[in-house]
Design a protein around this motif. Structure first.
Motif, PDB file in Angstrom:
ATOM      1  N   LEU A  97       0.773  -1.268   0.161  1.00 42.80           N
ATOM      2  CA  LEU A  97       0.128  -0.066  -0.090  1.00 42.80           C
ATOM      3  C   LEU A  97       0.890   1.440   0.061  1.00 42.80           C
ATOM      4  O   LEU A  97       0.177   2.551  -0.019  1.00 42.80           O
ATOM      5  CB  LEU A  97      -0.837  -0.188   1.120  1.00 42.80           C
ATOM      6  N   SER A  98       2.183   1.183   0.098  1.00 48.63           N
ATOM      7  CA  SER A  98       2.985   2.229   0.079  1.00 48.63           C
ATOM      8  C   SER A  98       3.813   2.069  -1.326  1.00 48.63           C
ATOM      9  O   SER A  98       4.130   1.030  -1.825  1.00 48.63           O
ATOM     10  CB  SER A  98       3.896   2.360   0.989  1.00 48.63           C
ATOM     11  N   TYR A  99       4.397   3.195  -1.746  1.00 45.94           N
ATOM     12  CA  TYR A  99       5.391   3.037  -2.932  1.00 45.94           C
ATOM     13  C   TYR A  99       6.453   2.145  -2.724  1.00 45.94           C
ATOM     14  O   TYR A  99       6.974   1.580  -3.542  1.00 45.94           O
ATOM     15  CB  TYR A  99       5.818   4.544  -3.388  1.00 45.94           C
ATOM     16  N   GLN A 100       7.009   2.467  -1.523  1.00 44.92           N
ATOM     17  CA  GLN A 100       8.426   1.720  -0.976  1.00 44.92           C
ATOM     18  C   GLN A 100       8.165   0.406  -0.979  1.00 44.92           C
ATOM     19  O   GLN A 100       8.870  -0.490  -1.093  1.00 44.92           O
ATOM     20  CB  GLN A 100       8.850   2.365   0.231  1.00 44.92           C
ATOM     21  N   GLY A 101       6.818  -0.032  -0.442  1.00 39.01           N
ATOM     22  CA  GLY A 101       6.504  -1.337  -0.317  1.00 39.01           C
ATOM     23  C   GLY A 101       6.288  -2.278  -1.573  1.00 39.01           C
ATOM     24  O   GLY A 101       6.658  -3.227  -1.798  1.00 39.01           O
ATOM     25  N   PHE A 102       5.462  -1.350  -2.528  1.00 43.36           N
ATOM     26  CA  PHE A 102       5.323  -2.112  -3.815  1.00 43.36           C
ATOM     27  C   PHE A 102       6.699  -2.249  -4.605  1.00 43.36           C
ATOM     28  O   PHE A 102       6.994  -3.148  -5.175  1.00 43.36           O
ATOM     29  CB  PHE A 102       4.349  -1.234  -4.538  1.00 43.36           C
ATOM     30  N   LYS A 103       7.298  -1.184  -4.518  1.00 45.12           N
ATOM     31  CA  LYS A 103       8.722  -1.114  -5.183  1.00 45.12           C
ATOM     32  C   LYS A 103       9.636  -2.476  -4.853  1.00 45.12           C
ATOM     33  O   LYS A 103      10.157  -2.858  -5.691  1.00 45.12           O
ATOM     34  CB  LYS A 103       9.562   0.293  -5.020  1.00 45.12           C
ATOM     35  N   ARG A 104       9.520  -2.538  -3.512  1.00 42.09           N
ATOM     36  CA  ARG A 104      10.536  -3.577  -2.877  1.00 42.09           C
ATOM     37  C   ARG A 104      10.097  -5.062  -3.282  1.00 42.09           C
ATOM     38  O   ARG A 104      10.855  -5.994  -4.104  1.00 42.09           O
ATOM     39  CB  ARG A 104      10.362  -3.798  -1.515  1.00 42.09           C
ATOM     40  N   ALA A 105       8.957  -5.234  -3.570  1.00 46.21           N
ATOM     41  CA  ALA A 105       8.166  -6.486  -3.869  1.00 46.21           C
ATOM     42  C   ALA A 105       8.363  -6.543  -5.322  1.00 46.21           C
ATOM     43  O   ALA A 105       8.570  -7.527  -5.842  1.00 46.21           O
ATOM     44  CB  ALA A 105       6.816  -6.482  -3.238  1.00 46.21           C
ATOM     45  N   PHE A 106       7.920  -5.376  -6.150  1.00 44.76           N
ATOM     46  CA  PHE A 106       7.676  -5.644  -7.434  1.00 44.76           C
ATOM     47  C   PHE A 106       9.271  -5.687  -8.235  1.00 44.76           C
ATOM     48  O   PHE A 106       9.285  -6.493  -9.240  1.00 44.76           O
ATOM     49  CB  PHE A 106       7.105  -4.524  -8.320  1.00 44.76           C
ATOM     50  N   LEU A 107      10.152  -5.117  -7.539  1.00 47.53           N
ATOM     51  CA  LEU A 107      11.620  -5.478  -8.166  1.00 47.53           C
ATOM     52  C   LEU A 107      12.037  -6.838  -8.068  1.00 47.53           C
ATOM     53  O   LEU A 107      12.557  -7.460  -8.880  1.00 47.53           O
ATOM     54  CB  LEU A 107      12.334  -4.351  -7.443  1.00 47.53           C
ATOM     55  N   ALA A 108      11.511  -7.408  -6.957  1.00 46.13           N
ATOM     56  CA  ALA A 108      11.906  -9.051  -6.825  1.00 46.13           C
ATOM     57  C   ALA A 108      11.273  -9.769  -7.818  1.00 46.13           C
ATOM     58  O   ALA A 108      11.887 -10.601  -8.405  1.00 46.13           O
ATOM     59  CB  ALA A 108      11.451  -9.334  -5.345  1.00 46.13           C
ATOM     60  N   PHE A 109       9.851  -9.389  -8.015  1.00 44.94           N
ATOM     61  CA  PHE A 109       9.156 -10.018  -9.040  1.00 44.94           C
ATOM     62  C   PHE A 109       9.636  -9.848 -10.398  1.00 44.94           C
ATOM     63  O   PHE A 109       9.666 -10.950 -11.260  1.00 44.94           O
ATOM     64  CB  PHE A 109       7.678  -9.500  -9.031  1.00 44.94           C
ATOM     65  N   LEU A 110      10.367  -8.651 -10.707  1.00 42.26           N
ATOM     66  CA  LEU A 110      11.035  -8.744 -11.901  1.00 42.26           C
ATOM     67  C   LEU A 110      12.416  -9.396 -12.066  1.00 42.26           C
ATOM     68  O   LEU A 110      12.913  -9.462 -13.296  1.00 42.26           O
ATOM     69  CB  LEU A 110      11.244  -7.034 -12.395  1.00 42.26           C
ATOM     70  N   GLY A 111      12.925  -9.685 -10.902  1.00 47.43           N
ATOM     71  CA  GLY A 111      13.941 -10.549 -11.009  1.00 47.43           C
ATOM     72  C   GLY A 111      15.267  -9.591 -10.453  1.00 47.43           C
ATOM     73  O   GLY A 111      16.520  -9.930 -10.912  1.00 47.43           O
ATOM     74  N   LYS A 112      14.904  -8.464 -10.296  1.00 45.86           N
ATOM     75  CA  LYS A 112      16.145  -7.370 -10.043  1.00 45.86           C
ATOM     76  C   LYS A 112      16.665  -7.540  -8.681  1.00 45.86           C
ATOM     77  O   LYS A 112      18.034  -7.595  -8.452  1.00 45.86           O
ATOM     78  CB  LYS A 112      15.632  -6.090 -10.455  1.00 45.86           C
ATOM     79  N   LYS A 113      15.962  -7.543  -7.749  1.00 43.99           N
ATOM     80  CA  LYS A 113      16.418  -7.589  -6.334  1.00 43.99           C
ATOM     81  C   LYS A 113      15.571  -8.771  -5.625  1.00 43.99           C
ATOM     82  O   LYS A 113      14.697  -8.700  -4.858  1.00 43.99           O
ATOM     83  CB  LYS A 113      15.915  -6.359  -5.567  1.00 43.99           C
ATOM     84  N   THR A 114      15.889 -10.026  -5.829  1.00 43.29           N
ATOM     85  CA  THR A 114      15.286 -11.333  -5.028  1.00 43.29           C
ATOM     86  C   THR A 114      15.558 -11.696  -3.821  1.00 43.29           C
ATOM     87  O   THR A 114      16.728 -11.236  -3.505  1.00 43.29           O
ATOM     88  CB  THR A 114      15.386 -12.394  -6.277  1.00 43.29           C
ATOM     89  N   GLY A 115      14.857 -12.744  -3.360  1.00 45.48           N
ATOM     90  CA  GLY A 115      14.933 -12.996  -2.315  1.00 45.48           C
ATOM     91  C   GLY A 115      14.526 -12.510  -0.957  1.00 45.48           C
ATOM     92  O   GLY A 115      13.778 -11.415  -1.049  1.00 45.48           O
ATOM     93  N   LEU A 116      14.764 -13.088   0.151  1.00 44.95           N
ATOM     94  CA  LEU A 116      14.260 -12.468   1.499  1.00 44.95           C
ATOM     95  C   LEU A 116      14.957 -11.377   1.899  1.00 44.95           C
ATOM     96  O   LEU A 116      16.230 -11.487   2.142  1.00 44.95           O
ATOM     97  CB  LEU A 116      14.380 -13.363   2.486  1.00 44.95           C
ATOM     98  N   LYS A 117      14.476 -10.170   1.849  1.00 47.50           N
ATOM     99  CA  LYS A 117      15.287  -8.874   2.483  1.00 47.50           C
ATOM    100  C   LYS A 117      15.375  -8.813   3.846  1.00 47.50           C
ATOM    101  O   LYS A 117      14.326  -8.972   4.689  1.00 47.50           O
ATOM    102  CB  LYS A 117      14.483  -7.750   1.904  1.00 47.50           C
ATOM    103  N   GLU A 118      16.397  -8.543   4.297  1.00 45.40           N
ATOM    104  CA  GLU A 118      16.884  -8.384   5.843  1.00 45.40           C
ATOM    105  C   GLU A 118      17.114  -6.959   6.247  1.00 45.40           C
ATOM    106  O   GLU A 118      17.801  -6.266   5.538  1.00 45.40           O
ATOM    107  CB  GLU A 118      17.925  -9.363   6.388  1.00 45.40           C
ATOM    108  N   TYR A 119      16.417  -6.799   7.351  1.00 47.47           N
ATOM    109  CA  TYR A 119      16.702  -5.278   7.816  1.00 47.47           C
ATOM    110  C   TYR A 119      17.500  -5.168   9.031  1.00 47.47           C
ATOM    111  O   TYR A 119      17.033  -6.087  10.070  1.00 47.47           O
ATOM    112  CB  TYR A 119      15.306  -4.526   8.194  1.00 47.47           C
TER     113      TYR A 119
END
Length: 347
Positions: free
Chosen positions: A53-75
């Protein structure tokens, strides 16, 4: 369902050109494009993915879907510093019993980011929050607050502060009667002899949840560098998930997350961003989806949806609210495989 608007120029700069092919990929991700106009993209987000529901959340998930930044992101998450505490008074038990809180530092706000935060807050209120009944969110400039904070309940006539976007001090009852947000959400406190408040160590009221923040301590600006976040409601697990969505979205803006000690009967520490593990059976994945995927293929598909996978176990991010059963993971495998790649059959 909720519709969200993202800045088209920013999208194309950070994700990719919004051509017909990109719009098709967005649709296959499960967030169809509703419109593109006036420099904004409007997407439809389904209720099972409030983390988008935020641009940041969408960007994180969609970049993974596109194969650009895949895998579990750790903070990286920092332990509570001195006075990073919220004391939960027994008086809120029968009114609005739980809260989950965090602090995020090292932020740099502009009008676009403030707008994004406000919209994310309201979309979360409307969806996972059930119009603030289940979850209400407050975000505050930390520089105007003296820690520790107390979450307590007071009689309406003893609650006095200037509500957000007002100039006049009001009592708790006056806010429900005269303030626009008070009138809209007064039913959530109907019949209560006391109203909940967050109050700091200087006796400044931060907010009266689930209604309104204080004008003095509850409005972020471009000068704000650090924020205090609280989610209040009736289900502690839901509050923790909502807090995780907010905290990680702000971390995507460059923020540093700090935990807060919650002083219930038993001490709690939030946020908790530990990944969630679930066992998977590859045979069940293939049986349900009608595919013949190898384990390595399943691993790559799950990584495109922001998970990790090793030795039959999927690890999922702490901000995902919809992963209650292995079938929810199988759904992510199907989305990553490509809904358009399935061959329809009449059963």
């Amino acid at each position: 369902m909720a519709n969200v608007n993202f800045n088209k120029k920013l999208f194309e700069k950070e994700i990719g050109k919004l051509d017909e092919s990109m719009q098709e990929k967005i649709a296959m991700f499960g967030t169809p494009v509703e419109s593109v106009k006036d420099g904004e993209i409007e997407l439809e987000i389904f209720p099972n993915r409030p983390d988008l529901l935020s641009y940041q959340g969408f960007k994180r998930a969609f970049l993974a879907f596109l194969g650009k930044k895949t895998g579990l992101k750790e903070y990286k998450i920092n332990k509570p510093e001195k006075d990073y505490q919220v004391v939960i008074d027994k008086g809120v038990e029968k009114i609005r019993p739980f809260t989950a809180c965090a602090i995020v530092k090292n932020l740099s706000f502009d009008n676009e980011k403030i707008k994004e935060i406000i919209e994310m807050q309201e979309k979360l209120h409307a969806t996972i929050g059930r119009n603030r009944k289940k979850v209400a969110i407050g975000i505050y400039p930390l520089e105007k607050i003296k820690l520790p904070i107390t979450y307590k309940a007071l009689e309406p006539d003893k609650i006095k502060f200037i509500p957000l976007e007002s100039e006049k001090e009001m009592s708790g009852l006056e806010i429900l009667q005269k303030h626009p947000a008070g009138r809209d959400y007064a039913h959530l406190l109907a019949g209560k002899e006391k109203f909940p408040i967050f109050i700091d160590s200087d006796s400044n009221i931060l907010s009266m949840p689930p209604i309104i923040n204080s004008q003095l301590t509850g409005k972020i600006t471009e000068q704000t560098k650090e924020v205090f976040i609280e989610c209040s409601g009736f289900d502690f697990e839901t509050l923790k998930k909502c807090l995780n969505i907010l905290a990680t979205s702000l971390a995507e803006m460059g923020g540093q997350i700090y935990q807060i000690e919650l002083k219930y009967k038993n001490k709690e520490i939030t946020p908790d961003l530990k990944s969630e593990k679930m066992k998977l059976n590859i045979n069940n994945v293939n049986k349900l989806l009608g595919l013949e995927l190898k384990e390595q293929q399943v691993k790559k598909l799950l990584e495109k949806m922001g998970h990790s996978y090793n030795d039959g176990v999927a690890e999922s991010p702490a901000y995902r609210t919809n992963l209650m059963h292995a079938h929810d993971i199988y759904t992510d495998v199907a989305i990553a495989y490509g809904i358009n790649n399935f061959i329809p059959e009449i059963p």
